[in-house]
Structure formats: C-alpha cells, structure tokens
Design a protein around this motif. Structure first.
Motif, short mmCIF file in Angstrom:
data_model
loop_
_atom_site.label_atom_id
_atom_site.label_comp_id
_atom_site.label_asym_id
_atom_site.label_seq_id
_atom_site.Cartn_x
_atom_site.Cartn_y
_atom_site.Cartn_z
N GLU A 10 81.76 21.40 86.86
CA GLU A 10 80.94 21.33 85.63
C GLU A 10 79.78 22.32 85.72
O GLU A 10 79.46 23.00 84.74
N LYS A 18 70.38 21.07 71.53
CA LYS A 18 71.18 19.85 71.73
C LYS A 18 72.08 20.00 72.96
O LYS A 18 72.27 21.09 73.47
N SER A 66 79.76 17.88 58.09
CA SER A 66 79.68 18.86 59.17
C SER A 66 79.20 20.20 58.60
O SER A 66 80.00 21.00 58.12
#
Ligand code: 3HC
Length: 307
Positions: free
Chosen positions: A74, A105, A204
């Motif tokens: 990761e 974010k 969206s």
C-alpha cells in the motif's frame, strides 16, 4: 472553434489514445486528475493504518508476514500515485500539506476501526475487492502515467484480495466463535465498502466530465453493481451472509436489487466525523513530524552533491 492544441487533445481522447505529461491539456483536465490521483495516493497511505493495527498481533508468523507485505504494497502504491500526480505539476510537499490541513480527501473506508482479526479478512476481501473493481477500468484511463500505474497496482491488489478471502475461509471453517467473528466483521465492512465507489450517479458532480475525458470508464453505480455481482457467489463459497435482506437478483435488470445505502453516514464520514478520522489524521501528522529530520538530511545531502 478549438485551438490546434485543443483539437489535437480532443482527437487523442476520441481515438482512445493516451495523454502524456508533455502534451497540451485543458487546465480543468489537469486539475481533476491532480484531484483524483492525489486523493487516491492519500487513500493508500492512510489505508496502511487500519491494517498496521494487527501486524504485531497476527495469529501466526505466516499471517504476520503476509500482512507486512500487504501494508508495504500500500505504501508503494501511494508513492507510485504521488509520482503520477507530480507529472501534472504539483509537488509532493503541496499534496502532503493539502492532506495534513484537511483540504484533500482520502477514501471514507479507512475511517473505520479494525477491532478483530477477521477485519483483516474483510478488508482484503471487501475493501481490496472493491478497489480492484474500481481500479481495473482505471488501467485504461486517458492519462498515461495514471493508467500505467494502475496496471502494477491491480496485480498486487489481486494478492491482497485473495489473502483476505483466505483469512475469512479459514475462520469460516473454524470454531463457532471464529465463524461468528468472521460474519460480524463482514456485517461491519460490507456497506462502507459499497460507499468506496462514490455517491449515486445522479449525485456525482465529477462523473460526466470524467467519463467524457475517459478518466472514469464506468459510472459509480455501474461499478458498485458489478462488485456486488462478484461478491454473491464468493459469499456462498465462504458461507457468510451479505448483510442486505433485500439483495435479490433482478432478471429483467440483469443486476442485483439492493437496499438503499445510508448516504448520511457516507457524508458524515467524508465530513470528518467517521469512527476513526481524528485518529487517522493524528497519526499521519505525527509520522510527518517524526520524518522531518530525514527530509532535512536528504535535502542537505542533495545540496552538498549539487555544490
Ligand atoms: N471517500 C471519500 N471521498 C469520496 C468517496 C469516498 N468513498 N467517493 C467519492 N468521494 C468524493 C470525491 O472525491 C468527490 O469529491 P472531490 O470533488 O472533492 O474530490 C465527491 O465525493 C463526489 O464524488 P464523485 O463521484 O463526483 O467523484 P469522482 O468522479 O472522483 O469519483 C471515485 C469518486 C470513484 C472514488 C474516483 O475518484 C476514483 O475512482 N478514484 C480513484 C480510486 C480511489 O481513490 N480509490 C479509493 C480507495 S483506496 C484504495 O483502493 C486502496 C486499496 O489498497 C484498498
């Protein structure tokens, strides 16, 4: 009327070619890519925290070694993606500052806690599974560095998903207590994993433009549906129940009917009021401060080399 550069850009997009760092591109294309790629990178880096919680408490050496390898992957995905974003003209420091100041974010999913070992299985099976469903189409994103980064990342995500599935399978073939722990974990991670795909298509704001520029190849709801369709047979093999009583195949739609997702929870978590947002940001800030001396030493060394 388009300028010659814009006409060329539009042709490249229309013929499914790649836009490369030195090509002309609309400012808005550059801006939305910096937004998406940097937030994707932030997600990978923050995403190491929920799993690191279990590295020192893994039930066996094998599980510990696999979990360490996964968390290292990761970190690598994060660095890969930060480098892809840097080709668009933003620096690593700027992106890090945006994250630490709460301006950028990262995926909502990493604001949930991991109270049991079974969560390592659910994260692999559900979270990395959702990541694969979302990231395979991104391998064909129109921006070259992003699409190419995805190819390597998707290969590693497949290992992440398989090891998660195997953890749950082992638990479901174990004692009554282990079976209960696995099911309880799937119940906690199922809905937040569906939220990873983003808000419903009609809410969206980035999708239309992202799809026109072939960054996003399928809509949020399409990929969410595809993911659920993949999960149902796997849940049967595991012997776990997906926590949605209304989940039912709709022959006419050729997709699953499902309960309404709790979008209030989604917006709360994104607004910073999830179970672990404060903890995730505290640890990220702490790691950044603890690493200051390494950055200063590297910069001093680089200056000496340049002198
Ligand atoms: N968590 C946090 N923010 C989210 C979100 C989520 N689950 N879903 C959507 N958002 C945000 C978007 O970023 C956007 O805000 P912004 O304009 O300030 O960036 C807003 O909600 C509206 O969403 P849109 O659908 O309009 O935004 P996008 O078109 O960008 O679609 C997305 C959202 C599908 C997540 C898309 O950005 C994407 O595909 N990103 C790349 C993949 C990614 O970031 N995955 C995160 C998981 S991390 C991961 O997979 C690591 C693995 O190891 C588990």
């Amino acid at each position: 009327e388009f300028s010659p550069e814009e006409a060329q850009f539009n042709d490249l997009i229309a013929e499914d070619s790649r836009i490369e760092p030195r090509d002309w591109m609309p400012d808005a294309y550059r801006k939305t890519l910096i937004r998406q790629i940097s937030q994707h990178a932030h997600s990978e880096i923050i995403g190491m925290q929920p799993e690191s919680n279990w590295i020192s408490r893994a039930p066996s050496l094998k599980r510990k070694a696999i979990l360490i390898a996964k968390v290292q992957d990761e970190a690598g995905h994060g660095l890969y993606l930060y480098s892809a974003a840097q080709t668009l003209g933003i620096s690593r420091e700027e992106m890090t500052d945006q994250l630490l100041e709460g301006k950028a974010k990262y995926s909502s999913i990493f604001n949930y806690t991991t109270p049991t070992w079974a969560d390592m299985g659910s994260i692999g099976w559900l979270v990395d599974g959702a990541a694969i469903a979302n990231q395979v189409p991104l391998c064909r994103a129109s921006y070259g560095p992003y699409g190419r980064a995805m190819v390597r990342i998707c290969k590693e995500e497949s290992f992440h998903q398989r090891q998660g599935f195997e953890i749950l399978l082992e638990l479901m073939q174990g004692t009554e207590e282990q079976r209960r722990m696995a099911q309880e974990s799937v119940n906690r991670w199922y809905w937040p994993a569906l939220m990873m795909f983003g808000p419903p298509d009609d809410e969206s704001p980035n999708s239309t433009q992202s799809m026109a520029w072939k960054i996003k190849r399928f809509s949020n709801d399409e990929l969410r549906q595809r993911f659920v369709g993949m999960l149902v047979p796997q849940a049967e093999v595991l012997g776990v129940t997906l926590p949605d009583p209304n989940l039912k195949w709709n022959e006419e739609k050729q997709a699953y009917d499902m309960s309404e997702i709790d979008w209030d929870e989604f917006h709360e978590v994104i607004a910073g009021r999830g179970p672990a947002n404060a903890e995730r940001m505290r640890r990220r800030r702490e790691a950044h401060e603890n690493g200051a001396w390494v950055r200063e030493a590297a910069a001093a060394y680089a200056r000496k080399q340049a002198a």
